[in-house]
Design a protein around this motif. Structure first.
Motif, PDB file in Angstrom:
ATOM      1  N   ALA A  62       0.829  -1.209   0.000  1.00  0.00           N
ATOM      2  CA  ALA A  62       0.000   0.000   0.000  1.00  0.00           C
ATOM      3  C   ALA A  62       0.862   1.258   0.000  1.00  0.00           C
ATOM      4  O   ALA A  62       0.584   2.212  -0.733  1.00  0.00           O
ATOM      5  CB  ALA A  62      -0.932  -0.016   1.212  1.00  0.00           C
ATOM      6  N   HIS A  63       1.890   1.277   0.795  1.00  0.00           N
ATOM      7  CA  HIS A  63       2.790   2.429   0.872  1.00  0.00           C
ATOM      8  C   HIS A  63       3.443   2.697  -0.480  1.00  0.00           C
ATOM      9  O   HIS A  63       3.451   3.837  -0.960  1.00  0.00           O
ATOM     10  CB  HIS A  63       3.856   2.197   1.944  1.00  0.00           C
ATOM     11  CG  HIS A  63       4.886   3.268   2.023  1.00  0.00           C
ATOM     12  ND1 HIS A  63       4.639   4.502   2.582  1.00  0.00           N
ATOM     13  CD2 HIS A  63       6.166   3.302   1.587  1.00  0.00           C
ATOM     14  CE1 HIS A  63       5.729   5.246   2.487  1.00  0.00           C
ATOM     15  NE2 HIS A  63       6.662   4.536   1.886  1.00  0.00           N
ATOM     16  N   GLU A  64       3.981   1.653  -1.080  1.00  0.00           N
ATOM     17  CA  GLU A  64       4.680   1.817  -2.358  1.00  0.00           C
ATOM     18  C   GLU A  64       3.706   2.192  -3.480  1.00  0.00           C
ATOM     19  O   GLU A  64       4.035   3.018  -4.331  1.00  0.00           O
ATOM     20  CB  GLU A  64       5.458   0.548  -2.709  1.00  0.00           C
ATOM     21  CG  GLU A  64       6.649   0.297  -1.803  1.00  0.00           C
ATOM     22  CD  GLU A  64       7.677   1.417  -1.866  1.00  0.00           C
ATOM     23  OE1 GLU A  64       8.001   1.888  -2.980  1.00  0.00           O
ATOM     24  OE2 GLU A  64       8.163   1.832  -0.802  1.00  0.00           O
ATOM     25  N   ALA A  65       2.524   1.618  -3.479  1.00  0.00           N
ATOM     26  CA  ALA A  65       1.539   1.959  -4.511  1.00  0.00           C
ATOM     27  C   ALA A  65       1.108   3.417  -4.375  1.00  0.00           C
ATOM     28  O   ALA A  65       1.003   4.147  -5.369  1.00  0.00           O
ATOM     29  CB  ALA A  65       0.334   1.029  -4.417  1.00  0.00           C
ATOM     30  N   ALA A  66       0.861   3.863  -3.144  1.00  0.00           N
ATOM     31  CA  ALA A  66       0.449   5.254  -2.921  1.00  0.00           C
ATOM     32  C   ALA A  66       1.560   6.220  -3.333  1.00  0.00           C
ATOM     33  O   ALA A  66       1.279   7.276  -3.915  1.00  0.00           O
ATOM     34  CB  ALA A  66       0.070   5.451  -1.453  1.00  0.00           C
ATOM     35  N   LYS A  67       2.819   5.872  -3.046  1.00  0.00           N
ATOM     36  CA  LYS A  67       3.943   6.719  -3.459  1.00  0.00           C
ATOM     37  C   LYS A  67       3.983   6.892  -4.975  1.00  0.00           C
ATOM     38  O   LYS A  67       4.427   7.925  -5.471  1.00  0.00           O
ATOM     39  CB  LYS A  67       5.281   6.092  -3.015  1.00  0.00           C
ATOM     40  CG  LYS A  67       5.703   6.478  -1.640  1.00  0.00           C
ATOM     41  CD  LYS A  67       7.080   5.989  -1.210  1.00  0.00           C
ATOM     42  CE  LYS A  67       7.984   5.323  -2.182  1.00  0.00           C
ATOM     43  NZ  LYS A  67       9.239   4.812  -1.578  1.00  0.00           N
ATOM     44  N   ARG A  68       3.499   5.899  -5.683  1.00  0.00           N
ATOM     45  CA  ARG A  68       3.507   5.941  -7.148  1.00  0.00           C
ATOM     46  C   ARG A  68       2.228   6.547  -7.717  1.00  0.00           C
ATOM     47  O   ARG A  68       1.980   6.494  -8.910  1.00  0.00           O
ATOM     48  CB  ARG A  68       3.749   4.542  -7.696  1.00  0.00           C
ATOM     49  CG  ARG A  68       5.178   4.074  -7.463  1.00  0.00           C
ATOM     50  CD  ARG A  68       5.328   2.564  -7.652  1.00  0.00           C
ATOM     51  NE  ARG A  68       6.710   2.122  -7.527  1.00  0.00           N
ATOM     52  CZ  ARG A  68       7.369   1.976  -6.396  1.00  0.00           C
ATOM     53  NH1 ARG A  68       6.792   2.271  -5.242  1.00  0.00           N
ATOM     54  NH2 ARG A  68       8.626   1.546  -6.384  1.00  0.00           N
ATOM     55  N   GLY A  69       1.402   7.119  -6.832  1.00  0.00           N
ATOM     56  CA  GLY A  69       0.218   7.840  -7.283  1.00  0.00           C
ATOM     57  C   GLY A  69      -1.039   7.017  -7.433  1.00  0.00           C
ATOM     58  O   GLY A  69      -2.047   7.502  -7.946  1.00  0.00           O
ATOM     59  N   HIS A  70      -1.023   5.776  -6.983  1.00  0.00           N
ATOM     60  CA  HIS A  70      -2.219   4.937  -7.079  1.00  0.00           C
ATOM     61  C   HIS A  70      -3.129   5.178  -5.878  1.00  0.00           C
ATOM     62  O   HIS A  70      -2.681   5.579  -4.808  1.00  0.00           O
ATOM     63  CB  HIS A  70      -1.832   3.458  -7.158  1.00  0.00           C
ATOM     64  CG  HIS A  70      -0.962   3.141  -8.326  1.00  0.00           C
ATOM     65  ND1 HIS A  70      -1.417   3.169  -9.625  1.00  0.00           N
ATOM     66  CD2 HIS A  70       0.357   2.813  -8.390  1.00  0.00           C
ATOM     67  CE1 HIS A  70      -0.425   2.859 -10.443  1.00  0.00           C
ATOM     68  NE2 HIS A  70       0.668   2.651  -9.710  1.00  0.00           N
TER      69      HIS A  70
END
Length: 122
Positions: free
Chosen positions: A17-25
């Motif tokens: 979740a953290h990595e996806a949110a960092k990528r704008g998802h």
């Protein structure tokens, strides 16, 4: 932008979740508990870090992984050095040459293997 639903916020779910949110998802998290981190959840009570679901140790020899987790929490230095008490004597675990020297008085790996094979034969 992709939308993700992450069910369970343990290590994998929280990192994803953290990595996806960092990528704008867009990420929606759900968990049966009222906190993230799954079984490694730690809360502070009166200045003491309490491991709510039992003690946990994070260890890795991968520098990239170590640097990644350091952004989220401060880790205490800890070396796991278990011992066994057998018939009143303390022995290193996992077994190593020091253990075999204590138990049998052997000094070389071959002497230890000979002793192990002797005991197997019995």
């Amino acid at each position: 932008m992709t939308k993700y639903l992450v069910v369970g916020t343990g290590l994998f779910g929280a990192v994803f979740a953290h990595e996806a949110a960092k990528r704008g998802h867009e990420v929606t998290l759900i968990d049966k508990r009222d906190h993230i981190a799954g079984n490694i959840y730690t809360k502070e009570i009166d200045g003491i870090q309490v491991h709510q679901y039992g003690a946990h140790i994070f260890h890795t020899s991968d520098k990239e992984v170590w640097e990644y987790v350091q952004q989220f929490a401060e880790f205490n230095r800890y070396t796991n050095s278990p011992v066994a008490n057998y018939k009143g004597h303390m022995y290193n675990l996992p077994f190593n040459m020091n253990t075999f020297a204590q138990m049998w008085g052997v000094r070389t790996p071959q002497e230890a293997m000979d002793k192990i094979n002797e005991q197997r034969a019995e």
